[in-house]
Write a protein that holds these residues in place. Structure first.
Motif, PDB file in Angstrom:
ATOM      1  N   ASP A 124     -10.355   0.566  -6.498  1.00  0.00           N
ATOM      2  CA  ASP A 124      -9.821   1.154  -5.264  1.00  0.00           C
ATOM      3  C   ASP A 124     -10.101   2.646  -5.218  1.00  0.00           C
ATOM      4  O   ASP A 124     -10.467   3.189  -4.170  1.00  0.00           O
ATOM      5  CB  ASP A 124      -8.318   0.900  -5.143  1.00  0.00           C
ATOM      6  CG  ASP A 124      -7.984  -0.539  -4.809  1.00  0.00           C
ATOM      7  OD1 ASP A 124      -8.900  -1.298  -4.447  1.00  0.00           O
ATOM      8  OD2 ASP A 124      -6.792  -0.900  -4.909  1.00  0.00           O
ATOM      9  N   PHE A 158     -15.731   6.754   0.254  1.00  0.00           N
ATOM     10  CA  PHE A 158     -15.462   7.026   1.667  1.00  0.00           C
ATOM     11  C   PHE A 158     -15.151   8.499   1.889  1.00  0.00           C
ATOM     12  O   PHE A 158     -15.597   9.105   2.857  1.00  0.00           O
ATOM     13  CB  PHE A 158     -14.313   6.168   2.189  1.00  0.00           C
ATOM     14  CG  PHE A 158     -14.715   4.750   2.469  1.00  0.00           C
ATOM     15  CD1 PHE A 158     -15.718   4.463   3.389  1.00  0.00           C
ATOM     16  CD2 PHE A 158     -14.102   3.710   1.829  1.00  0.00           C
ATOM     17  CE1 PHE A 158     -16.089   3.165   3.659  1.00  0.00           C
ATOM     18  CE2 PHE A 158     -14.454   2.403   2.087  1.00  0.00           C
ATOM     19  CZ  PHE A 158     -15.457   2.131   3.001  1.00  0.00           C
ATOM     20  N   ALA A 206     -12.328   4.532  -2.427  1.00  0.00           N
ATOM     21  CA  ALA A 206     -11.753   5.628  -1.650  1.00  0.00           C
ATOM     22  C   ALA A 206     -12.538   6.913  -1.858  1.00  0.00           C
ATOM     23  O   ALA A 206     -12.776   7.667  -0.907  1.00  0.00           O
ATOM     24  CB  ALA A 206     -10.293   5.829  -2.036  1.00  0.00           C
ATOM     25  N   GLY A 244      -6.350  10.104  11.795  1.00  0.00           N
ATOM     26  CA  GLY A 244      -6.945   9.156  10.852  1.00  0.00           C
ATOM     27  C   GLY A 244      -6.346   9.276   9.465  1.00  0.00           C
ATOM     28  O   GLY A 244      -6.013   8.268   8.828  1.00  0.00           O
ATOM     29  N   PHE A 245      -6.174  10.511   8.990  1.00  0.00           N
ATOM     30  CA  PHE A 245      -5.540  10.711   7.687  1.00  0.00           C
ATOM     31  C   PHE A 245      -4.100  10.205   7.703  1.00  0.00           C
ATOM     32  O   PHE A 245      -3.633   9.590   6.741  1.00  0.00           O
ATOM     33  CB  PHE A 245      -5.569  12.187   7.286  1.00  0.00           C
ATOM     34  CG  PHE A 245      -6.885  12.633   6.733  1.00  0.00           C
ATOM     35  CD1 PHE A 245      -7.528  11.920   5.737  1.00  0.00           C
ATOM     36  CD2 PHE A 245      -7.491  13.783   7.205  1.00  0.00           C
ATOM     37  CE1 PHE A 245      -8.739  12.328   5.227  1.00  0.00           C
ATOM     38  CE2 PHE A 245      -8.704  14.204   6.698  1.00  0.00           C
ATOM     39  CZ  PHE A 245      -9.331  13.477   5.710  1.00  0.00           C
ATOM     40  N   THR A 275       1.393  -0.769   2.015  1.00  0.00           N
ATOM     41  CA  THR A 275       0.869  -1.795   1.095  1.00  0.00           C
ATOM     42  C   THR A 275       1.387  -1.644  -0.298  1.00  0.00           C
ATOM     43  O   THR A 275       1.826  -0.737  -0.800  1.00  0.00           O
ATOM     44  CB  THR A 275      -0.670  -1.765   1.051  1.00  0.00           C
ATOM     45  OG1 THR A 275      -1.117  -0.467   0.672  1.00  0.00           O
ATOM     46  CG2 THR A 275      -1.243  -2.147   2.372  1.00  0.00           C
ATOM     47  N   LEU A 311      -0.688   3.444   6.006  1.00  0.00           N
ATOM     48  CA  LEU A 311      -1.182   2.186   5.450  1.00  0.00           C
ATOM     49  C   LEU A 311      -0.968   2.140   3.941  1.00  0.00           C
ATOM     50  O   LEU A 311      -0.594   1.103   3.390  1.00  0.00           O
ATOM     51  CB  LEU A 311      -2.658   2.015   5.795  1.00  0.00           C
ATOM     52  CG  LEU A 311      -3.327   0.743   5.290  1.00  0.00           C
ATOM     53  CD1 LEU A 311      -2.700  -0.464   5.962  1.00  0.00           C
ATOM     54  CD2 LEU A 311      -4.803   0.791   5.573  1.00  0.00           C
ATOM     55  N   ALA A 312      -1.207   3.259   3.269  1.00  0.00           N
ATOM     56  CA  ALA A 312      -0.995   3.319   1.816  1.00  0.00           C
ATOM     57  C   ALA A 312       0.472   3.123   1.462  1.00  0.00           C
ATOM     58  O   ALA A 312       0.793   2.488   0.453  1.00  0.00           O
ATOM     59  CB  ALA A 312      -1.497   4.650   1.263  1.00  0.00           C
ATOM     60  N   LEU A 342      -2.776   7.829   9.641  1.00  0.00           N
ATOM     61  CA  LEU A 342      -2.750   6.359   9.665  1.00  0.00           C
ATOM     62  C   LEU A 342      -3.081   5.771   8.299  1.00  0.00           C
ATOM     63  O   LEU A 342      -2.477   4.779   7.872  1.00  0.00           O
ATOM     64  CB  LEU A 342      -3.721   5.839  10.718  1.00  0.00           C
ATOM     65  CG  LEU A 342      -3.280   6.025  12.162  1.00  0.00           C
ATOM     66  CD1 LEU A 342      -4.403   5.623  13.120  1.00  0.00           C
ATOM     67  CD2 LEU A 342      -2.029   5.224  12.452  1.00  0.00           C
ATOM     68  N   MET A 343      -4.025   6.379   7.592  1.00  0.00           N
ATOM     69  CA  MET A 343      -4.347   5.887   6.256  1.00  0.00           C
ATOM     70  C   MET A 343      -3.194   6.119   5.292  1.00  0.00           C
ATOM     71  O   MET A 343      -2.934   5.297   4.406  1.00  0.00           O
ATOM     72  CB  MET A 343      -5.629   6.550   5.737  1.00  0.00           C
ATOM     73  CG  MET A 343      -6.869   6.132   6.496  1.00  0.00           C
ATOM     74  SD  MET A 343      -7.098   4.353   6.625  1.00  0.00           S
ATOM     75  CE  MET A 343      -7.405   3.937   4.937  1.00  0.00           C
ATOM     76  N   ALA A 344      -2.463   7.228   5.451  1.00  0.00           N
ATOM     77  CA  ALA A 344      -1.303   7.476   4.614  1.00  0.00           C
ATOM     78  C   ALA A 344      -0.200   6.459   4.882  1.00  0.00           C
ATOM     79  O   ALA A 344       0.438   5.954   3.955  1.00  0.00           O
ATOM     80  CB  ALA A 344      -0.773   8.892   4.852  1.00  0.00           C
TER      81      ALA A 344
END
Length: 86
Positions: A39, A46, A43, A75-76, A86, A82-83, A78-80
């Motif tokens: 992972d 990307f 990451a 974007g950052f 999960t 998501l992290a 939304l990814m945070a």
């Protein structure tokens, strides 16, 4: 060209199959460490592409910097989220 495209298209399924095989071959703790390592590698890849290719182009001269920065921050964010989810 066709061989290269076919090879490229097989990389994702091959990577997924290898990940499942390695995950099943190790104990729970070792499998979690291996998953975390992969992972992190994904990451980092990307992040590298974004930092050296996408972001400089988005903020080049003549572009709207406020809109680009807002979308980058979204974007950052939304990814945070998501992290955390999960």
């Amino acid at each position: 060209f066709v061989r290269l495209v076919a090879l490229f298209s097989l990389m994702t399924p091959l990577g997924a199959a290898l990940g499942v095989a390695y995950s099943g071959a190790f104990q729970s703790g070792e499998a979690n460490a291996l998953e975390a390592w992969f992972d992190g590698l994904a990451a980092g890849t990307f992040f590298y592409v974004a930092a050296l290719d996408v972001i400089p182009e988005a903020f080049s001269a003549g572009r709207r910097h406020v809109a680009g920065f807002s979308l980058l921050a979204a974007g950052f964010g939304l990814m945070a989220l998501l992290a955390l989810w999960t």
